[in-house]
Enzyme design. Structure first.
Site, short mmCIF file in Angstrom:
data_model
loop_
_atom_site.label_atom_id
_atom_site.label_comp_id
_atom_site.label_asym_id
_atom_site.label_seq_id
_atom_site.Cartn_x
_atom_site.Cartn_y
_atom_site.Cartn_z
CB SER A 59 0.61 -0.85 -1.96
OG SER A 59 0.40 0.47 -1.49
CE LYS A 132 -3.72 0.77 -1.58
NZ LYS A 132 -2.58 -0.17 -1.59
#
Length: 235
Positions: A59, A132
């Site tokens: 990701s 993230k």
């Protein structure tokens, strides 16, 4: 004459051995204490200063390498900076995922030794921890997209050179979402393979995460050696 001399030599050897043996015994007695001190120091560093993490998913490509079911980059996370301030847009953060967030990739089986090592700071992959990039903070309004397909914060498009394999423009739309105070809107750099805030807009916090759940700021890739690199805000 030779007998006396021989006795002197043997006596000298015995004397040297007798001096060495107490030193060896003393070191062996102190070794468990030294190991214990090292483990305590390692635990304190992990708890309050720096912690290591695996990247288990794709990701955050290509900023951070990972793959489903395996271990990718190892990063160090600064746990001190956010004691004196809060995350800023562009920061790469590791955080404990809310209950509504599901793992993006199963972490590899670390085994008993791996779990013990994780207690003392050896990099571990966890289903509960996510990495993230912070896109918007409390009070800001985030949405997508402008005419060029860019994410906007408070109506201004972001320059995000770190994005990798983004979705087609028609598939990027979300928001607008006003981020509550004390919370963050986070997204993966690999936008087409990241189940981030966008995937959780229907939960009670509209996809945002709490600042209190942030473990720290990722600041360096430490493994493998060919990937060694500092991670600044904005890539």
């Amino acid at each position: 004459m030779s007998r006396d001399s021989s006795s002197g030599r043997f006596g000298g050897s015995a004397w040297r051995r007798s001096k060495q043996e107490p030193k060896n015994r003393s070191f062996l007695r102190e070794l468990p204490l030294l190991i214990g001190i090292a483990l305590v120091l390692s635990l304190l560093v992990k708890t309050f200063l720096v912690q290591a993490f695996f990247i288990p998913s794709e990701s955050m490509e290509q900023t951070l390498h990972g793959c489903a079911g395996c271990t990718g980059d190892r990063i160090l996370v600064d746990k001190v900076s956010y004691r004196f301030g809060e995350p800023s847009p562009g920061d790469i953060v590791v955080f404990r995922g809310p209950s509504s967030w599901t793992p993006e990739a199963p972490p590899p089986n670390q085994g008993v030794l791996g779990r013990i090592g994780g207690f003392f700071g050896v990099p571990q992959a966890s289903e509960k921890d996510f990495v993230k990039r912070v896109v918007a903070v409390g009070g800001q309004k985030v949405a997508c997209c402008d005419r060029r397909g860019r994410v906007t914060v408070d109506g201004k498009p972001l320059d995000e050179p770190y994005i990798y394999e983004n979705n087609p423009v028609k598939e990027r739309a979300f928001g607008p979402v006003t981020v509550p105070e004390g919370r963050l809107w986070v997204m993966g750099d690999h936008r087409s393979a990241s189940a981030d805030s966008r995937a959780h807009v229907s939960d009670q916090f509209t996809g945002t995460i709490s600042v209190d759940d942030v473990i720290g700021k990722a600041f360096i890739i430490v493994w493998p050696p060919t990937r060694w690199n500092f991670l600044g805000s904005g890539g």
